[in-house]
Design a protein around this motif. Sequence first.
Motif, PDB file in Angstrom:
ATOM      1  N   GLN A   1       0.829  -1.206   0.000  1.00  0.00           N
ATOM      2  CA  GLN A   1       0.000   0.000   0.000  1.00  0.00           C
ATOM      3  C   GLN A   1       0.860   1.252   0.000  1.00  0.00           C
ATOM      4  O   GLN A   1       0.540   2.246  -0.667  1.00  0.00           O
ATOM      5  CB  GLN A   1      -0.930   0.011   1.220  1.00  0.00           C
ATOM      6  CG  GLN A   1      -1.970   1.128   1.174  1.00  0.00           C
ATOM      7  CD  GLN A   1      -2.811   1.086  -0.090  1.00  0.00           C
ATOM      8  OE1 GLN A   1      -3.387   0.047  -0.435  1.00  0.00           O
ATOM      9  NE2 GLN A   1      -2.880   2.212  -0.805  1.00  0.00           N
ATOM     10  N   THR A   2       1.967   1.207   0.712  1.00  0.00           N
ATOM     11  CA  THR A   2       2.882   2.360   0.725  1.00  0.00           C
ATOM     12  C   THR A   2       3.443   2.608  -0.675  1.00  0.00           C
ATOM     13  O   THR A   2       3.555   3.759  -1.125  1.00  0.00           O
ATOM     14  CB  THR A   2       4.038   2.115   1.711  1.00  0.00           C
ATOM     15  OG1 THR A   2       3.506   1.918   3.027  1.00  0.00           O
ATOM     16  CG2 THR A   2       4.998   3.294   1.724  1.00  0.00           C
ATOM     17  N   ALA A   3       3.776   1.526  -1.372  1.00  0.00           N
ATOM     18  CA  ALA A   3       4.303   1.660  -2.733  1.00  0.00           C
ATOM     19  C   ALA A   3       3.240   2.182  -3.693  1.00  0.00           C
ATOM     20  O   ALA A   3       3.515   3.036  -4.550  1.00  0.00           O
ATOM     21  CB  ALA A   3       4.837   0.312  -3.217  1.00  0.00           C
ATOM     22  N   VAL A   4       2.021   1.694  -3.553  1.00  0.00           N
ATOM     23  CA  VAL A   4       0.921   2.156  -4.408  1.00  0.00           C
ATOM     24  C   VAL A   4       0.702   3.656  -4.207  1.00  0.00           C
ATOM     25  O   VAL A   4       0.535   4.417  -5.182  1.00  0.00           O
ATOM     26  CB  VAL A   4      -0.379   1.376  -4.098  1.00  0.00           C
ATOM     27  CG1 VAL A   4      -1.574   2.033  -4.791  1.00  0.00           C
ATOM     28  CG2 VAL A   4      -0.242  -0.079  -4.526  1.00  0.00           C
ATOM     29  N   ASP A   5       0.688   4.096  -2.966  1.00  0.00           N
ATOM     30  CA  ASP A   5       0.492   5.518  -2.669  1.00  0.00           C
ATOM     31  C   ASP A   5       1.595   6.364  -3.304  1.00  0.00           C
ATOM     32  O   ASP A   5       1.329   7.446  -3.854  1.00  0.00           O
ATOM     33  CB  ASP A   5       0.468   5.748  -1.161  1.00  0.00           C
ATOM     34  CG  ASP A   5      -0.768   5.137  -0.503  1.00  0.00           C
ATOM     35  OD1 ASP A   5      -1.748   4.850  -1.224  1.00  0.00           O
ATOM     36  OD2 ASP A   5      -0.746   4.936   0.733  1.00  0.00           O
ATOM     37  N   ALA A   6       2.834   5.874  -3.240  1.00  0.00           N
ATOM     38  CA  ALA A   6       3.960   6.617  -3.810  1.00  0.00           C
ATOM     39  C   ALA A   6       3.801   6.751  -5.323  1.00  0.00           C
ATOM     40  O   ALA A   6       4.033   7.820  -5.897  1.00  0.00           O
ATOM     41  CB  ALA A   6       5.277   5.914  -3.469  1.00  0.00           C
ATOM     42  N   VAL A   7       3.402   5.661  -5.982  1.00  0.00           N
ATOM     43  CA  VAL A   7       3.204   5.695  -7.438  1.00  0.00           C
ATOM     44  C   VAL A   7       2.120   6.702  -7.793  1.00  0.00           C
ATOM     45  O   VAL A   7       2.265   7.487  -8.737  1.00  0.00           O
ATOM     46  CB  VAL A   7       2.842   4.288  -7.968  1.00  0.00           C
ATOM     47  CG1 VAL A   7       2.369   4.366  -9.414  1.00  0.00           C
ATOM     48  CG2 VAL A   7       4.028   3.347  -7.847  1.00  0.00           C
ATOM     49  N   ARG A   8       1.023   6.692  -7.047  1.00  0.00           N
ATOM     50  CA  ARG A   8      -0.091   7.612  -7.331  1.00  0.00           C
ATOM     51  C   ARG A   8       0.311   9.072  -7.137  1.00  0.00           C
ATOM     52  O   ARG A   8      -0.258   9.971  -7.758  1.00  0.00           O
ATOM     53  CB  ARG A   8      -1.274   7.274  -6.437  1.00  0.00           C
ATOM     54  CG  ARG A   8      -1.946   5.957  -6.823  1.00  0.00           C
ATOM     55  CD  ARG A   8      -3.027   5.577  -5.838  1.00  0.00           C
ATOM     56  NE  ARG A   8      -3.748   4.379  -6.271  1.00  0.00           N
ATOM     57  CZ  ARG A   8      -4.602   3.710  -5.518  1.00  0.00           C
ATOM     58  NH1 ARG A   8      -4.850   4.139  -4.276  1.00  0.00           N
ATOM     59  NH2 ARG A   8      -5.214   2.644  -5.981  1.00  0.00           N
TER      60      ARG A   8
END
Length: 326
Positions: free
Chosen positions: A17-24
């Motif tokens: 989830q942390t990685a997804v947030d960073a990509v967004r």
Amino acid sequence: MSVHDTQNPESREDALQTAVDAVREGRLIVLPTDTVYGIGADAFSPDAVDALLEAKGRGRDTPPPVLVGDPSVLLALAVDVPEYAERLAEEFWPGPLTLILTAQPSLTWDLGETRGTVALRMPDDEVALELLRRTGPLAVSSANRHGRPAALSVLDAATQLGDSVEVYLDGGTARIGTSSTIIDTTVEPPEIVREGALSREQIVEVLGDIFTAPEPEPTQDDATADVDDSDAEGATGPAENSYDDSDTGIRTQPDQDDSVPAVPTAGTTDPAAAADAIALPSEPDIEDISSGEQPAAESAAGNETPLDTSAGEDTADGERTQSAPG
């Protein structure tokens, strides 16, 4: 900069989830793949892609490949896909194979100087695939500085890329440790731009020798000429204007067909579901959605395609001159 353990089931969800947030948010991440570690960014964010190239020390002449989490996305991102390219994806995806294809013209992305191609790969790594299913296609290059060895661990990647990356996902040592094989399908016959973890022999064993052009076939006129010549020879000797088949320049071309699964499962082919397979947070609607590599084919990163074929670097997963994790 933060490092998150994806090997521990208890911390994996938070890490993803942390990685997804960073990509967004348009930031860079480092993720594990089956070949080598990759540095990734939202493929539909030009600023994020530029940041990725800057972090690696590369220019727009070496666009990154694109990693996908489902084979059905192939036909959403590429057009004029040869039948053998679909068979390659069916046989070797997920896995260490990057395909340079003609990019879907309607794509709203800017990966660099792709010459109308895109390099696509579906990695065989559980963490990478789960991340890609949540983010949609990611521009991914091998996680190393230009000219340095590809990263086989999160420590290798962090040592080279440092604070230029927001989130590092630690998936342990890369399982294969060798970059992906890159095949350029935009030329006829197709060419191996870089032979990596998947050998030419393995491909030929499954699909036959797709890398050798077929022998020329005689035309209708040739056949008629042969008959006329034999008749003339029987009466008055050899005909004067005879020629052999080697003078003809006609070659047969393999049939081309667009197809790809609609269901998030390899082996199906329904263009309708292709678009549904792409759920990009930053790209609410992908319409038509391809050594690519106008955008694109990560792939690779080929024969006068921007894919990087240097030994340490990978493609879409690896680089195509489009660089990427193997």
